[in-house]
Design a protein around this motif. Structure first.
Motif, PDB file in Angstrom:
ATOM      1  N   UNK A   6      42.958  49.457  47.507  1.00 54.37           N
ATOM      2  CA  UNK A   6      41.669  49.195  47.994  1.00 54.37           C
ATOM      3  C   UNK A   6      41.323  47.692  47.981  1.00 54.37           C
ATOM      4  N   UNK A   7      40.482  47.434  48.568  1.00 49.72           N
ATOM      5  CA  UNK A   7      40.066  46.234  48.797  1.00 49.72           C
ATOM      6  C   UNK A   7      39.543  45.370  47.411  1.00 49.72           C
ATOM      7  N   UNK A   8      38.953  46.312  46.541  1.00 43.67           N
ATOM      8  CA  UNK A   8      38.458  45.941  45.082  1.00 43.67           C
ATOM      9  C   UNK A   8      39.832  45.612  44.433  1.00 43.67           C
ATOM     10  N   UNK A   9      40.823  46.314  44.484  1.00 41.18           N
ATOM     11  CA  UNK A   9      42.116  46.080  43.726  1.00 41.18           C
ATOM     12  C   UNK A   9      42.670  44.622  44.302  1.00 41.18           C
ATOM     13  N   UNK A  10      42.709  44.425  45.645  1.00 35.56           N
ATOM     14  CA  UNK A  10      43.099  43.358  46.051  1.00 35.56           C
ATOM     15  C   UNK A  10      42.308  41.988  45.628  1.00 35.56           C
ATOM     16  N   UNK A  11      41.045  42.180  45.702  1.00 24.60           N
ATOM     17  CA  UNK A  11      40.154  41.245  45.213  1.00 24.60           C
ATOM     18  C   UNK A  11      40.159  40.974  43.634  1.00 24.60           C
ATOM     19  N   UNK A  12      40.277  42.070  42.756  1.00 33.80           N
ATOM     20  CA  UNK A  12      40.666  41.740  41.344  1.00 33.80           C
ATOM     21  C   UNK A  12      42.010  41.017  41.288  1.00 33.80           C
ATOM     22  N   UNK A  13      42.960  41.179  41.816  1.00 30.90           N
ATOM     23  CA  UNK A  13      44.121  40.738  41.599  1.00 30.90           C
ATOM     24  C   UNK A  13      44.139  39.234  42.244  1.00 30.90           C
ATOM     25  N   UNK A  14      43.461  39.133  43.011  1.00 29.49           N
ATOM     26  CA  UNK A  14      43.385  37.764  43.671  1.00 29.49           C
ATOM     27  C   UNK A  14      42.402  36.778  42.480  1.00 29.49           C
ATOM     28  N   UNK A  15      41.427  37.497  42.063  1.00 29.71           N
ATOM     29  CA  UNK A  15      40.758  36.685  40.929  1.00 29.71           C
ATOM     30  C   UNK A  15      41.684  36.415  39.767  1.00 29.71           C
ATOM     31  N   UNK A  16      42.555  37.225  39.275  1.00 32.23           N
ATOM     32  CA  UNK A  16      43.385  37.018  38.231  1.00 32.23           C
ATOM     33  C   UNK A  16      44.498  36.102  38.349  1.00 32.23           C
ATOM     34  N   UNK A  17      44.976  35.985  39.878  1.00 35.65           N
ATOM     35  CA  UNK A  17      45.904  34.871  40.080  1.00 35.65           C
ATOM     36  C   UNK A  17      45.204  33.757  40.560  1.00 35.65           C
ATOM     37  N   UNK A  18      43.975  33.722  40.637  1.00 36.83           N
ATOM     38  CA  UNK A  18      42.965  32.519  41.196  1.00 36.83           C
ATOM     39  C   UNK A  18      43.423  32.195  42.438  1.00 36.83           C
ATOM     40  N   UNK A  19      43.706  32.868  43.273  1.00 40.41           N
ATOM     41  CA  UNK A  19      43.719  33.090  44.832  1.00 40.41           C
ATOM     42  C   UNK A  19      42.431  33.183  45.749  1.00 40.41           C
ATOM     43  N   UNK A  20      42.452  32.411  46.692  1.00 41.65           N
ATOM     44  CA  UNK A  20      41.348  32.566  47.485  1.00 41.65           C
ATOM     45  C   UNK A  20      41.980  33.211  48.875  1.00 41.65           C
ATOM     46  N   UNK A  21      41.815  34.258  49.161  1.00 43.72           N
ATOM     47  CA  UNK A  21      42.660  34.811  50.108  1.00 43.72           C
ATOM     48  C   UNK A  21      41.648  34.993  51.354  1.00 43.72           C
ATOM     49  N   UNK A  22      42.397  34.756  52.688  1.00 46.53           N
ATOM     50  CA  UNK A  22      41.630  34.839  53.926  1.00 46.53           C
ATOM     51  C   UNK A  22      41.801  36.578  54.146  1.00 46.53           C
ATOM     52  N   UNK A  23      41.049  36.754  55.335  1.00 51.05           N
ATOM     53  CA  UNK A  23      41.176  38.369  55.646  1.00 51.05           C
ATOM     54  C   UNK A  23      42.346  38.775  55.972  1.00 51.05           C
TER      55      UNK A  23
END
Length: 98
Positions: A6-23
């Motif tokens: 899900x998008x929530x999973x990706x957002x959570x992993x991005x926060x943990x990895x300190x990533x600012x992901x584009x769409x």
């Protein structure tokens, strides 16, 4: 069983990895993570009942030698090179006054 990320999973992993992901990066990450989970599912299909559990791929053994003095510490030979020695120690110039 397809793995849905899900998008929530990706957002959570991005926060943990300190990533600012584009769409675009978020969608690519969803696909990549889904493929990884599919691969894990495929590995889980393997019959490992005859495989003994292990912590290393190579057999472990003690590689340490016995702690035995063979030739002494060499301090006498070392002190022969000293310009000055006293009580089996090097005499050096003072570096500070006390």
């Amino acid at each position: 069983m397809p793995n849905t990320i899900t998008n929530e999973t990706i957002d959570y992993v991005a926060i943990l990895a300190k990533l600012d992901l584009t769409a675009e990066e978020r969608e690519q990450a969803k696909k990549d993570m889904g493929r990884m989970l599919d691969h894990f599912d495929k590995l889980n299909e393997l019959d490992t009942s005859a495989v003994e559990p292990m912590s290393h791929t190579f057999p472990l053994q003690n590689v340490f030698r016995e702690d035995v003095v063979t030739n002494g510490d060499g301090s006498e030979a070392t002190l022969k090179n000293a310009p000055e020695e006293k009580n089996t120690m090097f005499v050096v110039p003072k570096t500070f006054d006390s």
